[in-house]
Design a protein around this motif. Structure first.
Motif, PDB file in Angstrom:
ATOM      1  N   UNK A 133      -8.224  -3.620 -53.286  1.00 52.64           N
ATOM      2  CA  UNK A 133      -6.977  -4.128 -53.208  1.00 52.64           C
ATOM      3  C   UNK A 133      -6.873  -5.227 -52.648  1.00 52.64           C
ATOM      4  N   UNK A 134      -6.761  -6.455 -52.911  1.00 50.22           N
ATOM      5  CA  UNK A 134      -6.579  -7.587 -52.140  1.00 50.22           C
ATOM      6  C   UNK A 134      -5.320  -7.888 -51.773  1.00 50.22           C
ATOM      7  N   UNK A 135      -4.708  -8.190 -50.380  1.00 50.74           N
ATOM      8  CA  UNK A 135      -3.412  -8.365 -50.071  1.00 50.74           C
ATOM      9  C   UNK A 135      -2.751  -9.200 -50.513  1.00 50.74           C
ATOM     10  N   UNK A 137      -0.049 -14.224 -47.783  1.00 50.98           N
ATOM     11  CA  UNK A 137      -1.312 -13.126 -48.125  1.00 50.98           C
ATOM     12  C   UNK A 137      -1.071 -11.759 -47.322  1.00 50.98           C
ATOM     13  N   UNK A 138      -0.220 -11.920 -46.186  1.00 54.07           N
ATOM     14  CA  UNK A 138      -0.088 -10.700 -45.414  1.00 54.07           C
ATOM     15  C   UNK A 138       1.506 -10.376 -45.795  1.00 54.07           C
ATOM     16  N   UNK A 139       2.255 -10.917 -46.775  1.00 54.53           N
ATOM     17  CA  UNK A 139       3.436 -10.290 -46.895  1.00 54.53           C
ATOM     18  C   UNK A 139       3.711 -10.783 -48.360  1.00 54.53           C
ATOM     19  N   UNK A 185       1.644   0.591 -52.490  1.00 50.95           N
ATOM     20  CA  UNK A 185       0.284   0.162 -52.981  1.00 50.95           C
ATOM     21  C   UNK A 185      -0.079  -1.239 -52.097  1.00 50.95           C
ATOM     22  N   UNK A 186       1.111  -2.086 -51.925  1.00 51.33           N
ATOM     23  CA  UNK A 186       0.779  -3.298 -51.228  1.00 51.33           C
ATOM     24  C   UNK A 186       0.655  -3.037 -49.719  1.00 51.33           C
ATOM     25  N   UNK A 187       1.331  -1.942 -49.276  1.00 51.77           N
ATOM     26  CA  UNK A 187       1.264  -1.577 -47.782  1.00 51.77           C
ATOM     27  C   UNK A 187      -0.156  -1.103 -47.585  1.00 51.77           C
ATOM     28  N   UNK A 188      -0.635  -0.155 -48.536  1.00 56.95           N
ATOM     29  CA  UNK A 188      -1.818   0.580 -48.392  1.00 56.95           C
ATOM     30  C   UNK A 188      -3.117  -0.503 -48.500  1.00 56.95           C
ATOM     31  N   UNK A 189      -2.778  -1.658 -48.982  1.00 53.00           N
ATOM     32  CA  UNK A 189      -4.177  -2.701 -49.416  1.00 53.00           C
ATOM     33  C   UNK A 189      -3.939  -3.583 -48.575  1.00 53.00           C
ATOM     34  N   UNK A 241      -1.211  -3.296 -38.719  1.00 57.54           N
ATOM     35  CA  UNK A 241       0.051  -4.175 -38.279  1.00 57.54           C
ATOM     36  C   UNK A 241       0.716  -4.808 -39.212  1.00 57.54           C
ATOM     37  N   UNK A 242       0.040  -5.621 -40.123  1.00 58.99           N
ATOM     38  CA  UNK A 242       0.975  -6.314 -41.389  1.00 58.99           C
ATOM     39  C   UNK A 242       1.564  -5.236 -42.426  1.00 58.99           C
ATOM     40  N   UNK A 243       0.868  -4.183 -42.471  1.00 60.78           N
ATOM     41  CA  UNK A 243       1.581  -2.772 -43.384  1.00 60.78           C
ATOM     42  C   UNK A 243       2.909  -2.532 -42.904  1.00 60.78           C
ATOM     43  N   UNK A 244       2.680  -2.330 -41.541  1.00 60.52           N
ATOM     44  CA  UNK A 244       3.966  -1.768 -40.541  1.00 60.52           C
ATOM     45  C   UNK A 244       5.046  -2.810 -40.884  1.00 60.52           C
ATOM     46  N   UNK A 245       4.796  -4.236 -40.578  1.00 60.75           N
ATOM     47  CA  UNK A 245       5.598  -5.310 -40.689  1.00 60.75           C
ATOM     48  C   UNK A 245       6.225  -5.307 -41.868  1.00 60.75           C
ATOM     49  N   UNK A 246       5.469  -5.327 -43.099  1.00 58.49           N
ATOM     50  CA  UNK A 246       5.975  -5.448 -44.589  1.00 58.49           C
ATOM     51  C   UNK A 246       6.933  -4.162 -44.774  1.00 58.49           C
TER      52      UNK A 246
END
Length: 427
Positions: free
Chosen positions: A6-8, A323-325, A382-386, A391-396
């Protein structure tokens, strides 16, 4: 689920078949590559010529037989048309599954009082399964199931390549973006958080019980939030582990859809099913067997494809910007939540036009159909997990919930905590 698959920012919605459905632009043409199997993107024909672009001797077992069956490339319009047909059909199917599961799991005395929870969990589990699966779409755009002539392929690189290519297959997009995305609902999840905060979440308690104070409301908010997010993320991981477990079984147990069967039979069939079901739902809304059908299901499935298609194209154009959001999924989740909050208010204000049965049912259809399908939990988790960095997952995830809930509090809270909610006519 492995992050290698899974690519961000590269979600199912952001992967419309690049070479099949979108003409390259001047900026993107150098980066876009054609399918690794150019002969496999179309219909069956019989010829003695080798398909252009295929390495000589790549499939020696086929080179010994003449004439051979190859696949002529289909137009980008045909591939896009198949993709949209799958999205229409599976959005209707996903909506019916969500509404049916809510009816089965939401009842007096139920251990969980948020009806959409199990739909979100089920859709996330299926999303994890499809994202990790390497067998169902093994033939991709006509590639054989196993290439025994090359044994030096890096398994990790092969897995990444397969994951990227299968996201361009119309049926795969229909199952993930269409069904899983419509089966789950982010806007309904935010609505339940708000109802918990405002002491309006339906529950098994009797009417004589006193209303909880603000402290209890806050704990109810935390309970709905943590239960939904944790169970959905857990279901996503379980789905991916289920795929890996099935891969470890005997190879004969695994199921691979033949590409020729998919392209020549299943794809055209779902064109008829998708369009036919949508037209049929419109006629059922105009001439319902009973009036309650409109509010319960028919208006919802009329608006469902519009929500799914909006999410698909918005994510397609915006997800890769940051890419990170994943901006596309974030935008449609927030937009769908705002629309649901407005419809929820209109149903409960007697003096501005939602007092008739049909208008109340239309609003319910917009909430269950358009908003339910436009917003998604399965893709969101799925996006959070990927995302590679936690930190990016928590922010998103945190920003998505905070912004959506903030809008819902402003829109619906202003009514709830002033004149109060009325009883909807179709409730």
């Amino acid at each position: 689920m492995s992050s290698d698959n899974h690519v961000p920012g590269d979600t199912v919605e952001s992967r419309l078949p690049e070479t099949q459905a979108r003409p390259p632009t001047a900026e993107s043409a150098p980066q876009r590559q054609s399918s690794p199997f150019p002969e496999a993107n179309g219909r069956l024909t019989s010829t003695t010529d080798k398909p252009s672009g295929r390495p000589e001797g790549a499939y020696p077992e086929q080179d010994r037989h003449e004439p051979e069956q190859v696949l002529e490339p289909l137009s980008s319009f045909a591939t896009t048309f198949y993709t949209l047909s799958y999205l229409i059909f599976f959005s209707i199917f996903g909506t019916l599954a969500r509404l049916g599961l809510q009816a089965l799991t939401f009842y007096p005395g139920a251990p969980v009082v948020t009806g959409v929870l199990w739909a979100n969990v089920g859709g996330s589990l299926l999303m994890g399964f499809f994202l990790e699966d390497k067998n169902i779409f093994r033939e991709e755009w006509g590639k054989p199931r196993k290439d025994t002539t090359h044994n030096d392929t890096n398994p990790t690189e092969e897995s990444k390549r397969h994951t990227s290519v299968k996201k361009t297959i119309p049926l795969y997009i229909g199952l993930t973006t269409g069904f899983c995305g419509s089966f789950t609902s982010f806007s309904s999840f935010i609505r339940d958080i708000f109802l918990a905060l405002s002491n309006d979440l339906p529950g098994p308690s009797s009417a004589s019980d006193s209303a909880p104070n603000g402290g209890y409301s806050f704990m109810a908010l935390v309970a709905v939030l943590l239960t939904t997010v944790s169970l959905s993320l857990g279901a996503l991981v379980v789905g991916s582990h289920l795929t890996l477990a099935l891969d470890g079984l005997h190879p004969r147990i695994s199921i691979t859809l033949p590409f020729r069967l998919t392209r020549c039979f299943i794809d055209p069939l779902f064109v008829l099913l998708g369009i036919g079901c949508w037209v049929g739902s419109i006629f059922l809304s105009i001439f319902p067997p009973t009036q309650t059908w409109r509010g319960d299901v028919t208006f919802a499935i009329v608006f469902a494809p519009l929500g799914t298609l909006t999410r698909f194209y918005l994510s397609l154009f915006l997800n890769a910007r940051i890419p990170t959001f994943p901006l596309g999924t974030f935008a449609i989740n927030i937009t769908g939540t705002i629309i649901l909050a407005m419809c929820y208010d209109l149903q409960r204000v007697d003096y501005i036009g939602a007092s008739s049965l049909v208008s109340c049912q239309v609003l319910q259809g917009v909430m269950d159909g358009f908003c339910g399908c436009a917003t998604t939990v399965s893709t969101w988790v799925a996006e959070m997990n990927g995302l590679k960095r936690r930190r990016d997952a928590y922010v998103y995830g945190g920003v998505s919930v905070a912004v959506a809930l903030g809008f819902f509090v402003v829109i619906s809270g202003s009514l709830r905590w002033t004149v109060g909610f009325g009883s909807p006519v179709c409730g």
